[in-house]
Design an enzyme around this catalytic site. Structure first.
Site, mmCIF file in Angstrom:
data_model
loop_
_atom_site.group_PDB
_atom_site.id
_atom_site.type_symbol
_atom_site.label_atom_id
_atom_site.label_comp_id
_atom_site.label_asym_id
_atom_site.label_seq_id
_atom_site.Cartn_x
_atom_site.Cartn_y
_atom_site.Cartn_z
ATOM 1 N N LYS A 298 37.647 26.651 39.764
ATOM 2 C CA LYS A 298 38.440 26.647 38.687
ATOM 3 C C LYS A 298 39.564 25.898 39.129
ATOM 4 C CE LYS A 298 37.751 31.435 36.947
ATOM 5 N NZ LYS A 298 37.928 32.740 37.208
ATOM 6 N N ASP B 155 29.361 38.786 36.212
ATOM 7 C CA ASP B 155 30.636 38.758 36.737
ATOM 8 C C ASP B 155 31.175 40.032 36.754
ATOM 9 O OD1 ASP B 155 33.107 38.307 37.823
ATOM 10 O OD2 ASP B 155 33.555 36.655 36.366
ATOM 11 N N GLU C 9 35.567 35.408 25.385
ATOM 12 C CA GLU C 9 34.802 34.038 25.712
ATOM 13 C C GLU C 9 33.631 33.935 24.724
ATOM 14 O OE1 GLU C 9 33.732 34.083 29.887
ATOM 15 O OE2 GLU C 9 35.750 33.826 30.334
ATOM 16 N N HIS D 290 35.249 27.335 33.378
ATOM 17 C CA HIS D 290 36.405 27.479 32.245
ATOM 18 C C HIS D 290 37.269 28.790 32.860
ATOM 19 C CE1 HIS D 290 34.270 30.828 29.845
ATOM 20 N NE2 HIS D 290 34.023 31.107 31.115
ATOM 21 N N ARG D 291 38.146 28.922 32.007
ATOM 22 C CA ARG D 291 39.026 30.052 32.135
ATOM 23 C C ARG D 291 38.849 31.137 30.820
ATOM 24 N NH1 ARG D 291 42.116 30.892 36.848
ATOM 25 N NH2 ARG D 291 42.060 32.980 36.147
ATOM 26 N N SER D 292 39.081 32.244 30.738
ATOM 27 C CA SER D 292 38.998 32.972 29.562
ATOM 28 C C SER D 292 39.973 32.753 28.487
ATOM 29 C CB SER D 292 39.105 34.408 29.774
ATOM 30 O OG SER D 292 40.501 34.674 30.376
ATOM 31 N N GLU E 62 28.862 37.515 40.523
ATOM 32 C CA GLU E 62 30.230 37.017 40.902
ATOM 33 C C GLU E 62 31.095 37.957 40.943
ATOM 34 O OE1 GLU E 62 31.244 33.954 38.224
ATOM 35 O OE2 GLU E 62 33.370 34.504 38.386
ATOM 36 N N ASP F 269 35.001 34.528 43.488
ATOM 37 C CA ASP F 269 36.006 33.717 42.336
ATOM 38 C C ASP F 269 37.551 34.027 42.804
ATOM 39 O OD1 ASP F 269 37.631 33.113 40.335
ATOM 40 O OD2 ASP F 269 36.540 34.483 38.873
ATOM 41 N N HIS G 80 38.210 41.266 29.324
ATOM 42 C CA HIS G 80 38.101 40.093 28.049
ATOM 43 C C HIS G 80 37.715 40.873 26.753
ATOM 44 C CE1 HIS G 80 36.971 36.888 31.100
ATOM 45 N NE2 HIS G 80 38.514 37.379 31.242
ATOM 46 N N GLN H 220 32.909 42.753 33.580
ATOM 47 C CA GLN H 220 33.416 41.814 32.517
ATOM 48 C C GLN H 220 32.528 40.874 31.915
ATOM 49 O OE1 GLN H 220 37.310 39.507 33.713
ATOM 50 N NE2 GLN H 220 35.735 37.729 34.128
ATOM 51 N N GLU H 221 31.586 40.245 32.661
ATOM 52 C CA GLU H 221 30.678 39.345 31.976
ATOM 53 C C GLU H 221 29.102 39.581 32.334
ATOM 54 O OE1 GLU H 221 32.012 35.366 33.510
ATOM 55 O OE2 GLU H 221 34.003 36.172 33.057
ATOM 56 N N SER I 151 41.892 37.602 33.855
ATOM 57 C CA SER I 151 41.677 38.343 35.147
ATOM 58 C C SER I 151 41.938 37.486 36.401
ATOM 59 C CB SER I 151 40.415 38.878 35.195
ATOM 60 O OG SER I 151 39.262 37.970 35.316
ATOM 61 N N LYS J 264 30.000 27.376 34.254
ATOM 62 C CA LYS J 264 30.282 28.825 33.634
ATOM 63 C C LYS J 264 31.340 28.262 32.353
ATOM 64 C CE LYS J 264 32.650 32.642 34.975
ATOM 65 N NZ LYS J 264 32.679 33.840 35.560
HETATM 66 P P1 PGA Z 1 39.765 34.676 33.605
HETATM 67 O O1 PGA Z 1 38.104 35.252 33.939
HETATM 68 O O2 PGA Z 1 39.509 33.379 33.307
HETATM 69 O O3 PGA Z 1 40.304 35.619 32.735
HETATM 70 O O4 PGA Z 1 40.185 34.795 35.308
HETATM 71 C C1 PGA Z 1 37.209 34.380 34.243
HETATM 72 C C2 PGA Z 1 36.329 35.151 35.489
HETATM 73 O O5 PGA Z 1 36.669 35.978 36.126
HETATM 74 O O6 PGA Z 1 35.387 34.380 35.769
HETATM 75 ZN ZN ZN Z 2 34.993 35.642 37.675
#
Ligand code: PGA
Ligand code: ZN
Length: 441
Positions: A339, A243, A206, A367-369, A287, A314, A156, A164-165, A43, A390
Site C-alpha cells: 500500500k 483477509d 469496500e 487500495h485502502r478502504s 492475509e 499487511d 469495514h 474483515q474480507e 484498519s 486488491k
Molecule cells: P484498510 O483495510 O484500508 O482499512 O486498512 C484494508 C486491508 O486491511 O487490507
Molecule cells: Zn489487510
C-alpha cells in the site's frame, strides 16, 4: 526532456467514506500536469507512516487535512519549484529529506504521497507515455489477477462478521476483462442468494455485501454457491481469499470474536481454523491471519500452510522494508500486501517490492478502504508486474474505477497483454495470450 516543476498545489476533497483527503496538482514549465488523490485506511497498521489530520473538532470532526495541504503549498512547493519531476527517486528523496522523520510525521505521509504520485503522473505526461509504462518500462504487460472483496466484515461493516474480507479471485479467466465478468456475475449471484436467505444486501466500505451471517464458514459457503450459480468452477475459475485483519480482533495474545458473540481463541486454535478452512474451501490466499505483533503466529501459519496457499502480511509489514526484511529472515509469510500510503512515497514502495522479488515472494498491490476515483494503483500494478491487485468489490465507483482502468490498459496493450494465474497449483495455469506469455509468477 524538460521536467522542471513550475508549481505544486493541493486542495481538500472527500474520500469514499465522506472524509477529507488531499488532491495534489503538479504543473511543469512545459505545460504538462500530474494530478493525484490520496487514499486512507480504517484498519491501519500501528507502524504505518503518519496520516496528518488537523484534529480541529470544528471541521470534519477533526479529520480535516488543511495542515497537510499547507505543507504542500509552503515547504514542499518551495523545495520542489524549479527542480525536476523525474527521475522519481530524486523527487522522493527530496521529500524524505525535507520531512526528516522516520514516519513522515512532520509534513504528513498523505501530503508527501500525493506529491510523489502527482510527480510520476506529470513526468509520464511530459514524456507522452501511459503511467504504467513510465513506472514499469517495456516489461509492463502483465495484468493483475484481482482479489475482489465481496463480503465485508470487521471494521469495514456493522455486522456480525469478525473477519474483515471474503474475496473472490477469478484467476482462471483468459483475460482481465473476462475476470471482471467472472467477478461481477459471482457478485450478482451472491446478491440473489443473500436476498433469498432473507439477508441484507446492503454493502460495506469496500462495496461488498455486509450480511449478518452466523460464521466465516457460512460466508465461504455462500460464495462457493454463488460461483457455482454462475456456471463457473470454484477453485479452477474463481478461487477464494481471506483477509481476517486479525489485529482488529486480537487482545492480549488471544483472539476475540467479538462481533459474532465473543468466543475467545488461542493462536493455535486460530491456525487450526485456517487449516480447516483451507482444506474445505478453494482458498488461495490468507492475509493478516494473525495480529501485527504476533510474528510467532505468522511463522507457524507459513510453516503449516505456506506450501499450499499464499500467506500475506499487511499490518505486519506496513510496506516497510525494515519489517519485510525481518519477515523474509524469519519466513513469517510468503507474500506482502503493498500500500503506497503505508510507507509514503512511490520510490520506497518500489523498494519494498524489489525486496519481495529478490526473496522470490509474491506481492499484492492494494487500495485502502477509504478510496477516491484515482486509479494510480491500476497502472502501478501493471508496472510492477506481480500479477495481483486488491481493489474491492464489484460495486461503488471508487472500486470499479480501478478495474475499469485495467480494462482500458488491457485494450491498449492489445495482443501483448498477459493474464496468468499467480496460483499455479490451483486449476488452469496456461497463459492465454501474448508473445511473452511465458512470464508468470
Ligand atoms: P484498510 O483495510 O484500508 O482499512 O486498512 C484494508 C486491508 O486491511 O487490507
Ligand atoms: Zn489487510
Amino acid at each position: 526532456m524538460n521536467f522542471a516543476i513550475k508549481t505544486v498545489d493541493a486542495f481538500e476533497i472527500l474520500d469514499s467514506r465522506g472524509n477529507p483527503t488531499l488532491r495534489v496538482v503538479m504543473k511543469l514549465d512545459s505545460g504538462h500536469c500530474g494530478v493525484a488523490s490520496v487514499p486512507s485506511g480504517a484498519s491501519t497498521g500501528r507502524h504505518e507512516a503518519l496520516e496528518l489530520r488537523d484534529g480541529d473538532a470544528a471541521r470534519y470532526g477533526g479529520k480535516g487535512v488543511l495542515n497537510a495541504i499547507s505543507n504542500v503549498r509552503t515547504a514542499i512547493r518551495e523545495r520542489l519549484e524549479g527542480s525536476d519531476a523525474a527521475p522519481q527517486q530524486m523527487v522522493d528523496s527530496a521529500l524524505i529529506a525535507l520531512d526528516g522523520t522516520e514516519n513522515k510525521s512532520k509534513l504528513g505521509a498523505n501530503a508527501i504521497l500525493g506529491v510523489s504520485m502527482a510527480a510520476a503522473r506529470a513526468a509520464a505526461s511530459a514524456i507522452g507515455i501511459p503511467l504504467y509504462q513510465y513506472l514499469g518500462g517495456a516489461s509492463s504487460y502483465r495484468l493483475p489477477v484481482p482479489m475482489m472483496n465481496i463480503i465485508n466484515g470487521g471494521r469495514h461493516a456493522e455486522n456480525s462478521l469478525d473477519f474483515q474480507e471474503f474475496m473472490i479471485v477469478p484467476h482462471g479467466a483468459p483475460t482481465f476483462a473476462e475476470a471482471l465478468r467472472y467477478g461481477a456475475e459471482t457478485f450478482h449471484a451472491l446478491r440473489a442468494l443473500l436476498h433469498k436467505a432473507g439477508q441484507s444486501t446492503a454493502v460495506g466500505d469496500e462495496g461488498g455485501f455486509a450480511p449478518n451471517l452466523g460464521s466465516s464458514d457460512e460466508a465461504c459457503e455462500l460464495i462457493v454457491a454463488a460461483i457455482r450459480e454462475t456456471g463457473l468452477r470454484p477453485g479452477d475459475d474463481v478461487a477464494l481469499a481471506l483477509d481476517p485483519a486479525a489485529s482488529s480482533f486480537a487482545s492480549d495474545g488471544r483472539y476475540v470474536f467479538d462481533k459474532s458473540g465473543g468466543r475467545v481463541v488461542s493462536r493455535e486454535d486460530l491456525l487450526a481454523l485456517y487449516d480447516r478452512m483451507a482444506d474445505t474451501y478453494p482458498i488461495v490466499s490468507i492475509e493478516d491471519g494473525f495480529a501485527e505483533d504476533d510474528w510467532e503466529g505468522f511463522r507457524a501459519q507459513t510453516a503449516a500452510l505456506g506450501d499450499r496457499i499464499q500467506i500475506v502480511g499487511d499490518d505486519l509489514y506496513v510496506t516497510n522494508p525494515r519489517f519485510i526484511r525481518r519477515g523474509i529472515q524469519e519466513r513469517a509469510t510468503n507474500a506482502v500486501l503493498i500500500k503506497l500510503n503505508q510507507i509514503g512515497t512511490v520510490t520506497e514502495t518500489i523498494q519494498a517490492i524489489k525486496m519481495c522479488r529478490d526473496a522470490g515472494w509474491q506481492y499484492v498491490i492494494s487500495h485502502r478502504s477509504g478510496e477516491t476515483e484515482d486509479t494510480f494503483i491500476s497502472d502501478f500494478a501493471v508496472a510492477m508486474g506481480g500479477g495481483q491487485i486488491k481493489a474491492g468489490s464489484l460495486s461503488r465507483s471508487e472500486r470499479l474505477a480501478k478495474y475499469n482502468r485495467l480494462v482500458e490498459i488491457e485494450r491498449e496493450l492489445g495482443p501483448s497483454a498477459v493474464y496468468t494465474s499467480p496460483f499455479p497449483k490451483f486449476g488452469k495455469t496456461t497463459p492465454h495470450s501474448g508473445a511473452d506469455a511465458a512470464v508468470s509468477a
